[in-house]
Design an enzyme around this catalytic site. Structure first.
Site, mmCIF file in Angstrom:
data_model
loop_
_atom_site.group_PDB
_atom_site.id
_atom_site.type_symbol
_atom_site.label_atom_id
_atom_site.label_comp_id
_atom_site.label_asym_id
_atom_site.label_seq_id
_atom_site.Cartn_x
_atom_site.Cartn_y
_atom_site.Cartn_z
ATOM 1 N N ARG A 1 61.392 68.557 9.830
ATOM 2 C CA ARG A 1 61.091 68.479 11.271
ATOM 3 C C ARG A 1 59.603 68.653 11.555
ATOM 4 O O ARG A 1 59.224 69.253 12.559
ATOM 5 C CB ARG A 1 61.882 69.523 12.080
ATOM 6 C CG ARG A 1 63.353 69.470 11.942
ATOM 7 C CD ARG A 1 63.977 68.141 12.374
ATOM 8 N NE ARG A 1 65.360 68.162 11.974
ATOM 9 C CZ ARG A 1 65.784 67.696 10.793
ATOM 10 N NH1 ARG A 1 64.962 67.111 9.948
ATOM 11 N NH2 ARG A 1 67.047 67.795 10.469
ATOM 12 N N CYS B 1 69.577 70.959 18.106
ATOM 13 C CA CYS B 1 69.283 72.332 17.679
ATOM 14 C C CYS B 1 68.035 72.856 18.393
ATOM 15 O O CYS B 1 67.019 72.172 18.471
ATOM 16 C CB CYS B 1 69.058 72.380 16.165
ATOM 17 S SG CYS B 1 70.595 72.171 15.269
ATOM 18 N N GLU C 1 62.696 74.152 17.381
ATOM 19 C CA GLU C 1 62.811 72.740 17.000
ATOM 20 C C GLU C 1 62.650 71.891 18.268
ATOM 21 O O GLU C 1 62.026 70.835 18.251
ATOM 22 C CB GLU C 1 64.173 72.466 16.349
ATOM 23 C CG GLU C 1 64.313 71.005 15.954
ATOM 24 C CD GLU C 1 65.435 70.739 14.962
ATOM 25 O OE1 GLU C 1 65.771 71.640 14.166
ATOM 26 O OE2 GLU C 1 65.968 69.616 15.002
HETATM 27 C C1 LIG Z 1 73.519 65.895 20.630
HETATM 28 C C2 LIG Z 1 72.219 65.890 19.881
HETATM 29 C C3 LIG Z 1 72.234 65.885 18.491
HETATM 30 C C4 LIG Z 1 71.024 65.885 17.769
HETATM 31 N N1 LIG Z 1 71.075 65.892 16.412
HETATM 32 C C5 LIG Z 1 69.920 65.855 15.689
HETATM 33 C C6 LIG Z 1 69.953 65.819 14.257
HETATM 34 O O1 LIG Z 1 70.995 65.826 13.626
HETATM 35 N N2 LIG Z 1 68.761 65.770 13.601
HETATM 36 C C7 LIG Z 1 67.554 65.731 14.255
HETATM 37 O O2 LIG Z 1 66.512 65.657 13.598
HETATM 38 N N3 LIG Z 1 67.506 65.782 15.606
HETATM 39 C C8 LIG Z 1 68.643 65.828 16.344
HETATM 40 N N4 LIG Z 1 68.592 65.877 17.712
HETATM 41 C C9 LIG Z 1 67.276 65.946 18.395
HETATM 42 C C10 LIG Z 1 66.673 64.576 18.805
HETATM 43 O O3 LIG Z 1 67.685 63.646 19.067
HETATM 44 C C11 LIG Z 1 65.733 64.022 17.745
HETATM 45 O O4 LIG Z 1 64.672 64.933 17.475
HETATM 46 C C12 LIG Z 1 65.134 62.661 18.157
HETATM 47 O O5 LIG Z 1 64.526 62.073 17.035
HETATM 48 C C13 LIG Z 1 64.105 62.771 19.281
HETATM 49 O O6 LIG Z 1 63.743 61.455 19.689
HETATM 50 P P1 LIG Z 1 63.365 61.109 21.188
HETATM 51 O O7 LIG Z 1 62.953 59.667 21.232
HETATM 52 O O8 LIG Z 1 64.460 61.491 22.118
HETATM 53 O O9 LIG Z 1 62.087 62.024 21.393
HETATM 54 P P2 LIG Z 1 61.680 62.864 22.686
HETATM 55 O O10 LIG Z 1 62.671 63.948 22.896
HETATM 56 O O11 LIG Z 1 61.389 61.961 23.827
HETATM 57 O O12 LIG Z 1 60.293 63.485 22.180
HETATM 58 C C14 LIG Z 1 60.266 64.425 21.122
HETATM 59 C C15 LIG Z 1 58.813 64.558 20.646
HETATM 60 O O13 LIG Z 1 58.389 63.316 20.082
HETATM 61 C C16 LIG Z 1 57.249 62.829 20.777
HETATM 62 N N5 LIG Z 1 57.356 61.378 20.861
HETATM 63 C C17 LIG Z 1 58.404 60.627 21.293
HETATM 64 N N6 LIG Z 1 58.114 59.319 21.173
HETATM 65 C C18 LIG Z 1 56.859 59.248 20.667
HETATM 66 C C19 LIG Z 1 55.990 58.183 20.304
HETATM 67 N N7 LIG Z 1 56.337 56.889 20.420
HETATM 68 N N8 LIG Z 1 54.763 58.503 19.814
HETATM 69 C C20 LIG Z 1 54.381 59.795 19.670
HETATM 70 N N9 LIG Z 1 55.154 60.839 19.978
HETATM 71 C C21 LIG Z 1 56.370 60.557 20.462
HETATM 72 C C22 LIG Z 1 57.272 63.474 22.145
HETATM 73 O O14 LIG Z 1 55.968 63.540 22.701
HETATM 74 C C23 LIG Z 1 57.824 64.848 21.798
HETATM 75 O O15 LIG Z 1 56.786 65.658 21.274
HETATM 76 C C24 LIG Z 1 69.775 65.874 18.468
HETATM 77 C C25 LIG Z 1 69.774 65.879 19.866
HETATM 78 C C26 LIG Z 1 70.974 65.880 20.573
HETATM 79 C C27 LIG Z 1 70.931 65.869 22.088
#
Ligand SMILES: Cc1cc2nc3c(=O)[nH]c(=O)nc-3n(C[C@H](O)[C@H](O)[C@H](O)COP(=O)(O)OP(=O)(O)OC[C@H]3O[C@@H](n4cnc5c(N)ncnc54)[C@H](O)[C@@H]3O)c2cc1C
Length: 302
Positions: free
Chosen positions: A177, A226, A296
């Site tokens: 992460r 998480c 996280e």
């Molecule tokens: C039900 C559920 C289950 C999940 N299970 C997991 C799991 O098993 N494993 C896991 O790792 N995560 C999990 N997550 C967390 C999450 O889904 C992941 O971390 C996901 O990859 C975040 O992506 P996002 O596009 O939603 O990012 P966001 O939430 O929009 O952003 C997260 C971070 O990334 C940055 N960011 C986003 N896009 C960009 C970009 N294009 N350039 C630069 N920075 C950027 C943002 O600025 C922020 O700092 C889960 C979440 C939920 C709700």
């Protein structure tokens, strides 16, 4: 934050930016928590250096939003604007064992698209909401795999150089992460190299991962996955569970009854409620186990 500077307002259309004033971030995040600000949706990657240097010189602070699934956003009027990429269509292309994917592409759709082209490896990411850009930034992973293992090239806006560059996979470090990207780098696209696998076999793996998630996570509830990272050799969820903290709440912010490292918005939780719950759990874990848990979830508070 509202953009009122006429120079910025006038430049947005020619930079290919869709301006959405007063957007609620509660509506754009999986926790359904967050105040309001101006959202700038970027349709042209080429205009990013000009857009960001304009925002910098005009003193408009900004943050990057992906799918909003790993974010806890503060309440009220927010002191920065939010930038979000709009993906062009098609946003995924496969050639041999390589997939070229835009950062704004949906992660789950990317996994299934690749699977249909007999490319596997990412089965564990099924059920991880959000975009490919967010997954790259966080090195998303589950069930023993992480996206970083498959990254061969990343196209990104490098804030330090103020230009769009391409990094080779071996120039980037992907840890649990955590990645070596600078905090203000913006991911634009990625080239993944994936192992060949027959679609039915990949589908079997996907079903197993789906089952595991359904059995252990509060999937119908509003969460950000998480809240804490697992410390080396330990499980944050197990420690919280061992302390009997499932169900603990501050207002509508609650430790899930199903998975102790998932905190849910059980109604109208505010960021203040959720932050207080996180602080309370963190303190109790530190007191009992001597371990200070690391977030996280990404917190955008002020
Ligand atoms: C039900 C559920 C289950 C999940 N299970 C997991 C799991 O098993 N494993 C896991 O790792 N995560 C999990 N997550 C967390 C999450 O889904 C992941 O971390 C996901 O990859 C975040 O992506 P996002 O596009 O939603 O990012 P966001 O939430 O929009 O952003 C997260 C971070 O990334 C940055 N960011 C986003 N896009 C960009 C970009 N294009 N350039 C630069 N920075 C950027 C943002 O600025 C922020 O700092 C889960 C979440 C939920 C709700």
């Amino acid at each position: 934050m509202r953009i009122e500077n006429p120079k910025v307002v006038a430049a947005l259309p020619e930079l290919g930016v869709q301006w959405k004033p007063g957007t609620s971030l509660a509506a754009l995040t999986s926790l359904a928590i967050g105040g309001t600000t101006d959202l700038l949706r970027i349709t042209k990657h080429d205009s990013i250096p000009a857009l960001l240097s304009l925002l910098d010189t005009e003193g408009v602070p900004y943050k990057f939003l992906g799918g909003g699934s790993n974010l806890l956003v503060g309440d009220g009027e927010l002191p920065w604007v939010v930038l979000q990429l709009v993906s062009s269509q098609p946003d995924i292309a496969v050639e041999g064992n390589f997939a070229q994917v835009e950062a704004a592409a949906d992660l789950g759709r990317t996994v299934t698209f690749c699977a249909k082209h007999d490319l596997g490896g990412m089965e564990g990411l099924i059920g991880v909401p959000g975009t490919v850009g967010g997954a790259l930034r966080m090195n998303a992973g589950a069930y023993g795999m992480q996206i970083g293992s498959y990254v061969r090239q990343v196209k990104l806006y490098r804030a330090a150089a103020r230009k769009i560059e391409t990094l080779e996979g071996d120039q980037i470090s992907f840890e649990y992460r955590h990645t070596s990207f600078a905090p203000d780098d913006m991911m634009l696209a990625v080239k993944l190299e994936l192992p060949s696998k027959a679609y039915p076999e990949i589908l079997k793996g996907i079903r197993i991962c789906n089952e595991k998630r359904r059995a252990s996570q509060p999937l119908g509830q509003k969460s950000a996955g998480c809240i804490f990272k697992n410390p080396p050799g330990a499980s944050a969820g197990r420690m919280i569970d061992d302390l009997g903290l499932k169900g603990l709440n501050v207002g509508d912010a609650r430790v899930s009854d199903r998975h102790a490292n998932f905190f849910v918005n059980a109604g109208k939780a505010s960021a203040k409620d959720m932050l207080a719950l996180i602080a309370e759990v963190r303190e109790r874990v530190q007191k009992s186990f001597g371990i200070l848990l690391e977030h996280e979830v990404v917190v955008w508070n002020g």
